[in-house]
Scaffold this motif. Structure first.
Motif, mmCIF file in Angstrom:
data_model
loop_
_atom_site.group_PDB
_atom_site.id
_atom_site.type_symbol
_atom_site.label_atom_id
_atom_site.label_comp_id
_atom_site.label_asym_id
_atom_site.label_seq_id
_atom_site.Cartn_x
_atom_site.Cartn_y
_atom_site.Cartn_z
ATOM 1 N N LEU A 210 0.821 -1.202 0.000
ATOM 2 C CA LEU A 210 0.000 0.000 0.000
ATOM 3 C C LEU A 210 0.861 1.261 0.000
ATOM 4 O O LEU A 210 0.570 2.231 -0.708
ATOM 5 N N ARG A 213 2.592 1.599 -3.513
ATOM 6 C CA ARG A 213 1.652 1.961 -4.576
ATOM 7 C C ARG A 213 1.086 3.363 -4.379
ATOM 8 O O ARG A 213 0.594 3.970 -5.337
ATOM 9 N N THR A 221 -7.845 7.094 -4.430
ATOM 10 C CA THR A 221 -7.657 5.698 -4.834
ATOM 11 C C THR A 221 -6.860 4.941 -3.787
ATOM 12 O O THR A 221 -7.191 3.805 -3.433
ATOM 13 N N LEU A 225 -8.043 1.620 -1.716
ATOM 14 C CA LEU A 225 -7.262 0.382 -1.679
ATOM 15 C C LEU A 225 -6.968 -0.016 -0.235
ATOM 16 O O LEU A 225 -7.084 -1.187 0.137
#
Length: 257
Positions: A210, A213, A221, A225
Motif C-alpha cells: 500500500l 503503490r 484511490t 485500496l
C-alpha cells in the motif's frame, strides 16, 4: 556462484560474495541474484530479507564493467522486460528488505539499496551514481528512485555530477536509517529484521504494498485500496490471533494465514 543465500527464523540473508571484485556483478551473478529475489518473493517461510556485501571494502559497486561488451546483445533484448527480474528492476517483492551497507555502494549497488526498505550503514560507506562519467545512465531505477528519495537538488548533484556522498550526509538526508560501527552492522540489521519478522506477515506485506503503490495513485484511490485491504485482513487467522493475544496479554504466534 558467489551469491550466498541462507534462511533462519523466517529471515533470509543474501550476501554478495565477490570481495575481490568489490562485489561487482557480472551476468552470472545478476542471474543468481535474480533467483535469490524470486526465492524471497515466493517462499512462504521467508518474512523479511537482509542484503549485504562480503569483505571489508564494499557493499556492491554494481555491474562488472569489464565483463560486459556493448556489442554482445541484440536490440531485441530491450523488449525482454521480464528477463532476469531484479528488485531494483521492478520485481514486486512485498516482503521487507533491509540493506546492510559498508564501504563502496556505487552504481548498481546504490540502485539496489534504493529499492530496499530499511538501510543500515557504517561510517566508511560511500554512496554514488558515477554512470555519467562512463557515458551511460544510472539504470535499473537509478534515475527514478534517487529523485524520489532525496531532495531534488541533492539528487541532481549525485546523478549529474557522478560524485559520492558519505554516510553522515546520507543519514542527514534520510537515505539511510542509521549509521553504526562496522562490527555492529549485521547485528543491527538482524535486530530490525527480527522486529519485523515477529509481526503478522500478511499485514506487513500489505502495508508495504500500500505504501509503495501510494506513490503512483491519487489519494482517493489509495484510501480506497487501503480500506479494501484492511477489510480483507480482518478475516485472516492472524488478525484473530492478534486480537486474542492482546486480550490474553501474550505474544502472538502469527502463521501468515
Amino acid at each position: 556462484m558467489a551469491i550466498d543465500f541462507a534462511i533462519k527464523d523466517h529471515i533470509a540473508t543474501i550476501t554478495l560474495n565477490r570481495p575481490e571484485r568489490l562485489n561487482a556483478l557480472d551476468e552470472q551473478h545478476y542471474q543468481a541474484l535474480s533467483d535469490a529475489w524470486i526465492e524471497v518473493r515466493d517462499n512462504p517461510d521467508i518474512r523479511v530479507a537482509i542484503v549485504t556485501g562480503a569483505g571489508d571494502r564494499a557493499f556492491c559497486v554494481g555491474a562488472d564493467i569489464k565483463s560486459y561488451s556493448p556489442a554482445s546483445r541484440g536490440w531485441a533484448d530491450l523488449w525482454l522486460t521480464q528477463r532476469q527480474p531484479l528488485l531494483n528492476r521492478g520485481l514486486e517483492v512485498w516482503k521487507p528488505i533491509i540493506s546492510a551497507v559498508h564501504g563502496y555502494c556505487l552504481g548498481g549497488g546504490l540502485t539496489l539499496m534504493l529499492a530496499t526498505d530499511i538501510r543500515i550503514a557504517t561510517p566508511d560507506a560511500k554512496f554514488g551514481l558515477s554512470e555519467v562519467k562512463r557515458g551511460i545512465v544510472a539504470a535499473n531505477g537509478g534515475t527514478q528512485r534517487i529523485a524520489q528519495q532525496l531532495p531534488y537538488p541533492i539528487a541532481m548533484e549525485m546523478l549529474l555530477g557522478g560524485g559520492t556522498m558519505d554516510a553522515d550526509r546520507a543519514a542527514h538526508f534520510g537515505l539511510v536509517n542509521k549509521v553504526v560501527p562496522r562490527e555492529d552492522l549485521m547485528a543491527e540489521a538482524q535486530r530490525y529484521a527480527e522486529n519485523i519478522a515477529a509481526n503478522a506477515p500478511l499485514a506487513v506485506q500489505a502495508s508495504k504494498e500500500l505504501a509503495v503503490r501510494s506513490r503512483d495513485v491519487d489519494t482517493a484511490t489509495g484510501l480506497r485500496l487501503e480500506q479494501m485491504v484492511a477489510r480483507t485482513l480482518r478475516q485472516t487467522e492472524d488478525a484473530q490471533e492478534g486480537r486474542l493475544a492482546f486480550i490474553e496479554k501474550r505474544q502472538p504466534k502469527f502463521t501468515g494465514q
